[in-house]
Design a protein around this motif. Sequence first.
Motif, PDB file in Angstrom:
ATOM      1  N   ASP A 195      -2.592   5.565   5.191  1.00  0.00           N
ATOM      2  CA  ASP A 195      -3.433   4.544   4.550  1.00  0.00           C
ATOM      3  C   ASP A 195      -4.811   5.086   4.232  1.00  0.00           C
ATOM      4  O   ASP A 195      -5.377   5.867   4.891  1.00  0.00           O
TER       5      ASP A 195
ATOM      6  N   ARG B 245       0.870  -1.186   0.000  1.00  0.00           N
ATOM      7  CA  ARG B 245       0.000   0.000   0.000  1.00  0.00           C
ATOM      8  C   ARG B 245       0.903   1.232   0.000  1.00  0.00           C
ATOM      9  O   ARG B 245       2.090   1.157   0.277  1.00  0.00           O
ATOM     10  N   ALA B 246       0.326   2.383  -0.264  1.00  0.00           N
ATOM     11  CA  ALA B 246       1.110   3.618  -0.369  1.00  0.00           C
ATOM     12  C   ALA B 246       1.899   3.906   0.910  1.00  0.00           C
ATOM     13  O   ALA B 246       3.065   4.285   0.854  1.00  0.00           O
ATOM     14  N   SER B 247       1.283   3.722   2.066  1.00  0.00           N
ATOM     15  CA  SER B 247       1.987   4.019   3.321  1.00  0.00           C
ATOM     16  C   SER B 247       3.133   3.048   3.561  1.00  0.00           C
ATOM     17  O   SER B 247       4.167   3.416   4.111  1.00  0.00           O
ATOM     18  N   GLN B 248       2.964   1.798   3.145  1.00  0.00           N
ATOM     19  CA  GLN B 248       4.042   0.820   3.284  1.00  0.00           C
ATOM     20  C   GLN B 248       5.161   1.108   2.289  1.00  0.00           C
ATOM     21  O   GLN B 248       6.339   0.995   2.618  1.00  0.00           O
TER      22      GLN B 248
END
Length: 128
Positions: A128, A63-66
Amino acid sequence: MFAKLRSWLTDARRKALHAAVGSLAALLVAAGYVNDTQQVAIVGLVGSVLVLAQGALGLTLLRASQAAVWFDTIGRGLIYGFATAAGVFGVAFSWWTTETVTYWGGLISLGLTVVSSFLAVVNLQTAD
């Protein structure tokens, strides 16, 4: 395309490829084509390339935050590992000197620090 590569390059397949290269490198030593130092450099470089490829392919699942923290937590280490293996490989085959490796290692370290700082600022608000 990345999904097919990801599904193909599993941990087991990566380990099998690395073992196959190790066996082939040992055969090259026995045949007199490379010496022991070169064999270790070959196996190290191939292993580093395989782990780097697997890590980069894994990045596509995040995901973008990861993904925003991937570089600092995993990516940077994979790049350092590859650069180190490439340096050892080049020295073992007399393509460059240890001084050259030290110089480029410093530049790579500086460049990765700059990229890390840039990503930290850009991704500061990533959630997220």
